[in-house]
Scaffold this motif. Sequence first.
Motif, PDB file in Angstrom:
ATOM      1  N   GLU A 198       0.839  -1.183   0.000  1.00  0.00           N
ATOM      2  CA  GLU A 198       0.000   0.000   0.000  1.00  0.00           C
ATOM      3  C   GLU A 198       0.886   1.249   0.000  1.00  0.00           C
ATOM      4  OE1 GLU A 198      -1.999  -3.032   0.026  1.00  0.00           O
ATOM      5  OE2 GLU A 198      -1.610  -2.827   2.168  1.00  0.00           O
ATOM      6  N   ILE A 199       0.875   2.015   1.076  1.00  0.00           N
ATOM      7  CA  ILE A 199       1.825   3.110   1.276  1.00  0.00           C
ATOM      8  C   ILE A 199       2.638   2.766   2.523  1.00  0.00           C
ATOM      9  CG2 ILE A 199       2.126   5.556   1.835  1.00  0.00           C
ATOM     10  CD1 ILE A 199       1.153   5.285  -0.946  1.00  0.00           C
ATOM     11  N   LEU A 200       3.948   2.767   2.406  1.00  0.00           N
ATOM     12  CA  LEU A 200       4.808   2.379   3.518  1.00  0.00           C
ATOM     13  C   LEU A 200       5.004   3.572   4.457  1.00  0.00           C
ATOM     14  CD1 LEU A 200       7.321   0.182   1.508  1.00  0.00           C
ATOM     15  CD2 LEU A 200       5.545  -0.615   3.110  1.00  0.00           C
ATOM     16  N   ASP A 201       3.897   3.953   5.074  1.00  0.00           N
ATOM     17  CA  ASP A 201       3.856   5.079   5.999  1.00  0.00           C
ATOM     18  C   ASP A 201       2.896   4.704   7.126  1.00  0.00           C
ATOM     19  OD1 ASP A 201       2.184   7.662   6.856  1.00  0.00           O
ATOM     20  OD2 ASP A 201       4.178   8.348   6.243  1.00  0.00           O
ATOM     21  N   THR A 202       3.360   4.786   8.364  1.00  0.00           N
ATOM     22  CA  THR A 202       2.570   4.299   9.503  1.00  0.00           C
ATOM     23  C   THR A 202       1.245   5.035   9.641  1.00  0.00           C
ATOM     24  OG1 THR A 202       4.574   3.656  10.683  1.00  0.00           O
ATOM     25  CG2 THR A 202       2.582   3.953  12.004  1.00  0.00           C
ATOM     26  N   GLU A 203       1.247   6.355   9.478  1.00  0.00           N
ATOM     27  CA  GLU A 203       0.013   7.131   9.621  1.00  0.00           C
ATOM     28  C   GLU A 203      -1.029   6.712   8.593  1.00  0.00           C
ATOM     29  OE1 GLU A 203      -1.463  11.813   9.280  1.00  0.00           O
ATOM     30  OE2 GLU A 203       0.672  11.301   9.175  1.00  0.00           O
ATOM     31  N   ILE A 204      -0.602   6.559   7.350  1.00  0.00           N
ATOM     32  CA  ILE A 204      -1.517   6.165   6.278  1.00  0.00           C
ATOM     33  C   ILE A 204      -2.031   4.750   6.516  1.00  0.00           C
ATOM     34  CG2 ILE A 204      -1.726   5.694   3.810  1.00  0.00           C
ATOM     35  CD1 ILE A 204      -1.646   8.652   4.479  1.00  0.00           C
ATOM     36  N   ARG A 205      -1.165   3.857   6.920  1.00  0.00           N
ATOM     37  CA  ARG A 205      -1.552   2.458   7.113  1.00  0.00           C
ATOM     38  C   ARG A 205      -2.567   2.307   8.250  1.00  0.00           C
ATOM     39  NH1 ARG A 205       1.793  -0.740   4.112  1.00  0.00           N
ATOM     40  NH2 ARG A 205       1.408  -2.666   5.246  1.00  0.00           N
ATOM     41  N   GLN A 206      -2.487   3.168   9.239  1.00  0.00           N
ATOM     42  CA  GLN A 206      -3.453   3.101  10.333  1.00  0.00           C
ATOM     43  C   GLN A 206      -4.859   3.462   9.876  1.00  0.00           C
ATOM     44  OE1 GLN A 206      -3.260   2.202  13.786  1.00  0.00           O
ATOM     45  NE2 GLN A 206      -1.492   1.178  12.912  1.00  0.00           N
ATOM     46  N   ILE A 207      -4.946   4.309   8.851  1.00  0.00           N
ATOM     47  CA  ILE A 207      -6.255   4.660   8.293  1.00  0.00           C
ATOM     48  C   ILE A 207      -6.767   3.537   7.388  1.00  0.00           C
ATOM     49  CG2 ILE A 207      -7.507   6.306   6.841  1.00  0.00           C
ATOM     50  CD1 ILE A 207      -5.429   8.411   7.702  1.00  0.00           C
ATOM     51  N   LEU A 208      -5.879   2.991   6.585  1.00  0.00           N
ATOM     52  CA  LEU A 208      -6.283   1.941   5.645  1.00  0.00           C
ATOM     53  C   LEU A 208      -6.705   0.672   6.367  1.00  0.00           C
ATOM     54  CD1 LEU A 208      -3.504   2.296   2.900  1.00  0.00           C
ATOM     55  CD2 LEU A 208      -5.832   3.213   2.853  1.00  0.00           C
ATOM     56  N   THR A 209      -5.941   0.274   7.355  1.00  0.00           N
ATOM     57  CA  THR A 209      -6.247  -0.926   8.129  1.00  0.00           C
ATOM     58  C   THR A 209      -5.379  -0.944   9.370  1.00  0.00           C
ATOM     59  OG1 THR A 209      -6.210  -3.329   8.201  1.00  0.00           O
ATOM     60  CG2 THR A 209      -4.609  -2.288   6.754  1.00  0.00           C
ATOM     61  N   LYS A 210      -5.970  -1.310  10.487  1.00  0.00           N
ATOM     62  CA  LYS A 210      -5.210  -1.395  11.730  1.00  0.00           C
ATOM     63  C   LYS A 210      -4.769  -2.820  12.033  1.00  0.00           C
ATOM     64  CE  LYS A 210      -7.382   2.653  13.857  1.00  0.00           C
ATOM     65  NZ  LYS A 210      -8.123   3.200  15.011  1.00  0.00           N
ATOM     66  N   ASN A 211      -5.208  -3.758  11.221  1.00  0.00           N
ATOM     67  CA  ASN A 211      -4.916  -5.169  11.501  1.00  0.00           C
ATOM     68  C   ASN A 211      -3.856  -5.759  10.577  1.00  0.00           C
ATOM     69  OD1 ASN A 211      -6.915  -5.298  13.506  1.00  0.00           O
ATOM     70  ND2 ASN A 211      -8.495  -5.589  11.948  1.00  0.00           N
ATOM     71  N   GLY A 239      -3.854   7.077  -4.366  1.00  0.00           N
ATOM     72  CA  GLY A 239      -5.101   7.713  -4.778  1.00  0.00           C
ATOM     73  C   GLY A 239      -6.227   7.578  -3.770  1.00  0.00           C
ATOM     74  N   HIS A 240      -5.915   7.505  -2.481  1.00  0.00           N
ATOM     75  CA  HIS A 240      -6.935   7.309  -1.443  1.00  0.00           C
ATOM     76  C   HIS A 240      -6.832   8.403  -0.382  1.00  0.00           C
ATOM     77  CE1 HIS A 240      -3.443   5.165   0.238  1.00  0.00           C
ATOM     78  NE2 HIS A 240      -3.427   4.499  -0.899  1.00  0.00           N
ATOM     79  N   VAL A 241      -6.065   8.167   0.681  1.00  0.00           N
ATOM     80  CA  VAL A 241      -5.881   9.184   1.720  1.00  0.00           C
ATOM     81  C   VAL A 241      -4.446   9.699   1.718  1.00  0.00           C
ATOM     82  CG1 VAL A 241      -7.706   8.219   3.166  1.00  0.00           C
ATOM     83  CG2 VAL A 241      -5.353   7.423   3.481  1.00  0.00           C
ATOM     84  N   ASP A 242      -3.744   9.437   0.657  1.00  0.00           N
ATOM     85  CA  ASP A 242      -2.330   9.747   0.546  1.00  0.00           C
ATOM     86  C   ASP A 242      -2.114  11.050  -0.213  1.00  0.00           C
ATOM     87  OD1 ASP A 242      -3.450   8.587  -1.661  1.00  0.00           O
ATOM     88  OD2 ASP A 242      -1.728   7.381  -2.196  1.00  0.00           O
ATOM     89  N   ALA A 243      -0.842  11.423  -0.359  1.00  0.00           N
ATOM     90  CA  ALA A 243      -0.463  12.646  -1.059  1.00  0.00           C
ATOM     91  C   ALA A 243       0.903  12.427  -1.720  1.00  0.00           C
ATOM     92  CB  ALA A 243      -0.402  13.824  -0.080  1.00  0.00           C
ATOM     93  N   PRO A 244       1.320  13.337  -2.632  1.00  0.00           N
ATOM     94  CA  PRO A 244       2.608  13.155  -3.307  1.00  0.00           C
ATOM     95  C   PRO A 244       3.797  12.948  -2.376  1.00  0.00           C
ATOM     96  CG  PRO A 244       1.329  14.791  -4.482  1.00  0.00           C
ATOM     97  CD  PRO A 244       0.533  14.429  -3.254  1.00  0.00           C
ATOM     98  N   ARG A 245       3.776  13.567  -1.200  1.00  0.00           N
ATOM     99  CA  ARG A 245       4.917  13.364  -0.292  1.00  0.00           C
ATOM    100  C   ARG A 245       5.017  11.901   0.148  1.00  0.00           C
ATOM    101  NH1 ARG A 245       3.383  13.532   5.218  1.00  0.00           N
ATOM    102  NH2 ARG A 245       1.204  14.144   5.555  1.00  0.00           N
TER     103      ARG A 245
END
Length: 417
Positions: A198-211, A239-245
């Motif tokens: 997905e996106i290798l970013d902890t903040e983003i991953r917590q929104i996508l799925t916590k499990n 293309g979901h809750v992410d951004a170019p950074r």
Amino acid sequence: MSNQTEAPASANIDQLMRGVSVPVGHILDKALSDREISPEEAITLFDTQGLDLMALMATADALRQRQVGDRVTYVKVRNINFTNVCYTACKFCEFGRQERDSEAYTFNMDDIVEQAVEAWNWGCTEVCMQGGLNPRLGGNIYLNLIRTLKEVLPDLHIHAFSPFEIQYASQLLRKSPEDVLLELKDAGLGSIPGTAAEILDTEIRQILTKNKLSAEAWVDIIKTAHRIGLRSTSTIMYGHVDAPRHWAAHMALLRDIQRETGGFTEFVPLGFIHQNTRLYAEGLARPGPTGMENIKMHAVARLMLGQDIPNVQVSWVKLGLGMAQMCLQSGANDFGGTLINERISRMAGATTGQYVPPEEFERLILDIGRIPAERTTLYDIRHEGQRHYDASNPQTMREFEPVDAQTSPVPTLQIEV
């Protein structure tokens, strides 16, 4: 501008550069001089519009030609998503089902073998196996799948089991991920998909799925696989809750891994399919990437990753065939696989189908002035140039009519573990 590209490409880029902004022109010149693009510079490129964007696309195409030539490769592959029963309930995924759901399914071993044998008879060189995390199957299911298929089809390449599935088996079996991977490799596993990134970013991953597994666990399992000789793809879902950074940091991390291990075969951008997902229904995500974002993702990937991961793949299931052609002219060089029976994107709402015959790949590749080439999973070339297909030959797969996973009944059967 750099003079290292082919003369026609260089002339075209020089013409475009006359109207390009100074910051973007500097970054593109760095790329054409084979200098590293930083994450901050990638963010600037993701913001391009107008002539800046056109110059980015032309630069990516010139680098593609320099790094991998004019071939557009593809692989004959069948997907076997052996179960959609999954306990994790990721908000971005509509594939997984609870066991009691009317749409839940699990293939038995005979079904899986039959699908693999059919694929081999159709001329496929690979089966790609991934599934939900089904608690009833136990931790040995992955090893049993590999052993059974390799006994029947010893020459078939098995590309299977994401890092999430490897972690799951590790937990159930109380073994390290390395031990699980070594057993699978010894049994005949050929490579693993670099999905579940997905996106290798902890903040983003917590929104996508916590499990789901952490970014750190994904990196550790991928590096372990590479270290023991199992190569993998690399992916991003955007293309979901992410951004170019987030995109730029993700690609920089993949580049670092590749420089350490050399184990990635390709980079595969996967646009978020939003239609049927809870993530979108709950108002947490936007409706997938735009067309321009798709083009920028593939182009920036070529500039950031091309020297280290030369193969950039289009996901035609996510993009559609027309947009896939555009991305192939903006830095990408691989059309991916025939994807017989692909279910995961379809369940999320993708509408582009589950199967493209090789002759259609070749038609689309020739249409953009490139050279079609059938490859193996690990990018050995099996055939280059246009073929003349015989409709009576079953290996063309013309007779194949994929099952629609959304409308056709699927047997609910237990795999023997």
